[in-house]
Design an enzyme around this catalytic site. Structure first.
Site, PDB file in Angstrom:
ATOM      1  N   GLY A 100     -10.122   4.174   3.133  1.00  0.00           N
ATOM      2  CA  GLY A 100     -11.192   3.938   2.170  1.00  0.00           C
ATOM      3  C   GLY A 100     -11.062   2.600   1.475  1.00  0.00           C
ATOM      4  O   GLY A 100     -10.108   1.846   1.701  1.00  0.00           O
ATOM      5  N   LYS A 146     -13.839  -3.105  10.039  1.00  0.00           N
ATOM      6  CA  LYS A 146     -14.239  -3.808   8.809  1.00  0.00           C
ATOM      7  C   LYS A 146     -13.373  -5.034   8.555  1.00  0.00           C
ATOM      8  O   LYS A 146     -13.841  -6.032   7.983  1.00  0.00           O
ATOM      9  CB  LYS A 146     -14.221  -2.855   7.611  1.00  0.00           C
ATOM     10  CG  LYS A 146     -12.867  -2.213   7.305  1.00  0.00           C
ATOM     11  CD  LYS A 146     -12.081  -2.967   6.256  1.00  0.00           C
ATOM     12  CE  LYS A 146     -10.718  -2.356   6.025  1.00  0.00           C
ATOM     13  NZ  LYS A 146      -9.980  -3.030   4.947  1.00  0.00           N
ATOM     14  N   SER A 193      -8.753  -9.271  -0.640  1.00  0.00           N
ATOM     15  CA  SER A 193      -8.687  -8.985   0.793  1.00  0.00           C
ATOM     16  C   SER A 193      -8.021 -10.125   1.552  1.00  0.00           C
ATOM     17  O   SER A 193      -8.503 -11.259   1.541  1.00  0.00           O
ATOM     18  CB  SER A 193     -10.097  -8.757   1.345  1.00  0.00           C
ATOM     19  OG  SER A 193     -10.102  -8.841   2.756  1.00  0.00           O
ATOM     20  N   VAL A 220       0.676  -9.587   6.686  1.00  0.00           N
ATOM     21  CA  VAL A 220      -0.041  -9.301   7.932  1.00  0.00           C
ATOM     22  C   VAL A 220      -1.547  -9.318   7.698  1.00  0.00           C
ATOM     23  O   VAL A 220      -2.052  -8.704   6.758  1.00  0.00           O
ATOM     24  CB  VAL A 220       0.377  -7.924   8.493  1.00  0.00           C
ATOM     25  CG1 VAL A 220      -0.485  -7.560   9.706  1.00  0.00           C
ATOM     26  CG2 VAL A 220       1.851  -7.941   8.884  1.00  0.00           C
ATOM     27  N   PHE A 273       0.812  -1.212   0.000  1.00  0.00           N
ATOM     28  CA  PHE A 273       0.000   0.000   0.000  1.00  0.00           C
ATOM     29  C   PHE A 273       0.847   1.264   0.000  1.00  0.00           C
ATOM     30  O   PHE A 273       0.515   2.235  -0.689  1.00  0.00           O
ATOM     31  CB  PHE A 273      -0.969   0.004   1.184  1.00  0.00           C
ATOM     32  CG  PHE A 273      -2.150   0.902   0.953  1.00  0.00           C
ATOM     33  CD1 PHE A 273      -3.013   0.669  -0.107  1.00  0.00           C
ATOM     34  CD2 PHE A 273      -2.399   1.985   1.774  1.00  0.00           C
ATOM     35  CE1 PHE A 273      -4.097   1.497  -0.346  1.00  0.00           C
ATOM     36  CE2 PHE A 273      -3.483   2.815   1.553  1.00  0.00           C
ATOM     37  CZ  PHE A 273      -4.335   2.569   0.493  1.00  0.00           C
TER      38      PHE A 273
END
Length: 334
Positions: free
Chosen positions: A137, A193, A256, A281, A14
């Site tokens: 987001g 989430k 995900s 992770v 990311f």
């Protein structure tokens, strides 16, 4: 005068994707990683073959192995590391910050071991004067790095700082950035989430269908909203990108890690083997305990989170946990 628009701390998937997106916008970006050999390889290959293979770095994306050089190169410092090392990273960068420094994080989760919001951790270590912001987001790193249409939200402690960041990242062609003042809600949505996504994955791994998945997502959103309300967040935040958007994405797409981790558990694979197969992770696993403890401490009912906690940390049988949820006392939906 500092010429680097932003330094990004964390050369994982990311952090690298954010660096590529920002550099693609025409800004000079410096990317730092804790492993000098990894940084050297990124510089030589001009791409991150480990996490984002074959996506080339723009020329204005620079690599740096020295933390001091990285921090002093820019006023804007964005942290993109797992939540369990967030505290240590802040502690490490603090000596190199100055009166112009501003800190942003794209880390999702609560502090490991304390359950504190990352904003609290940042204030404790960095003091009250440094402007803070959280960037969150429904975003998978690969799609952002490729340049596919993506939307995220920035919540900042200072409105003008938030507006500057919004303009810095926004790209009319592919990257839409919204602004919020609700730092608590944005942080909470990103943390919880991941826990719900493990539950959705477990459901799918057990062979339950789409009906069960959407029930988990919907009731999971209700749990997030209840916790958020108790913590002083704005309920409207949870209907936006960092609430409903991030929850649905993480619960339904196999990019995900949290969902894939849950699927493996639902198929009967043990936790250690599931972690090994994921290979990165799994934030939801780390944060389940913190979210559960927080909810218990302030008296918020979160039955889905509780059963996931029982599975992950108390050895509860998955089928038994599902039965516990289904056999709860009947009640009004809202």
């Amino acid at each position: 005068m500092k010429t680097i628009a932003m330094t990004i701390i964390g050369a994982g998937s990311f952090g690298t994707a954010l660096a590529i997106a920002l550099a693609r916008n025409g800004h000079s970006v410096l990317l730092w990683g804790y492993n000098p050999q990894h940084i050297k390889k990124l510089q030589e290959q001009r791409c991150n073959q480990v996490y984002l293979p074959d996506i080339r770095f723009p020329e204005n994306l620079l690599l740096e192995a020295s933390l001091e050089t990285a921090i002093t190169a820019s006023d804007n410092i964005l942290i993109a590391v797992p939540s369990h090392v967030f505290h240590q990273v802040l502690y490490n960068i603090q000596p190199y910050l100055d009166q112009h420094s501003r800190v942003i994080w794209a880390t999702k989760g609560l502090e490991h071991g304390t359950g504190r919001f990352l904003q609290e951790v940042a204030r404790e270590i960095l003091g009250e004067k440094i402007p803070l912001a959280v960037f969150s987001g429904p975003t998978f790193a690969k799609e952002l790095a490729i340049g596919w249409p993506t939307a995220m939200t920035i919540a900042a402690s200072d409105a003008e700082f938030g507006k500057e960041l919004q303009q810095l990242f926004h790209c009319d062609k592919s990257f839409r950035v919204y602004k919020s003042s609700d730092m608590i809600g944005v942080q909470l949505g990103g943390a919880v989430k991941n826990v719900i996504a493990i539950g959705a994955g477990i459901s799918d791994g057990m062979g339950f269908g789409a009906n069960a998945r959407i029930a988990l997502i919907t009731r999971g959103l209700a749990e997030i909203s209840r916790l958020g309300s108790a913590m002083g967040a704005e309920l409207s935040t949870f209907m936006g990108m960092t609430g409903l958007g991030d929850l649905v994405l993480t619960c339904t797409d196999n990019q995900s890690r949290n969902r894939r981790f849950g699927i493996l558990l639902g198929k009967g694979i043990d936790i250690k083997e599931a972690e090994k197969q994921i290979g990165q992770v799994v934030e939801g696993y780390l944060n389940t305990k913190e979210v559960y403890t927080l909810a218990k401490r302030i008296g918020v009912e979160m039955p889905i989170v509780e059963q996931i906690y029982q599975i992950l940390y108390c050895g509860k049988n998955i089928t038994e946990a599902a039965n516990t949820l289904l056999s709860r006392t009947l009640k009004d939906e809202i």
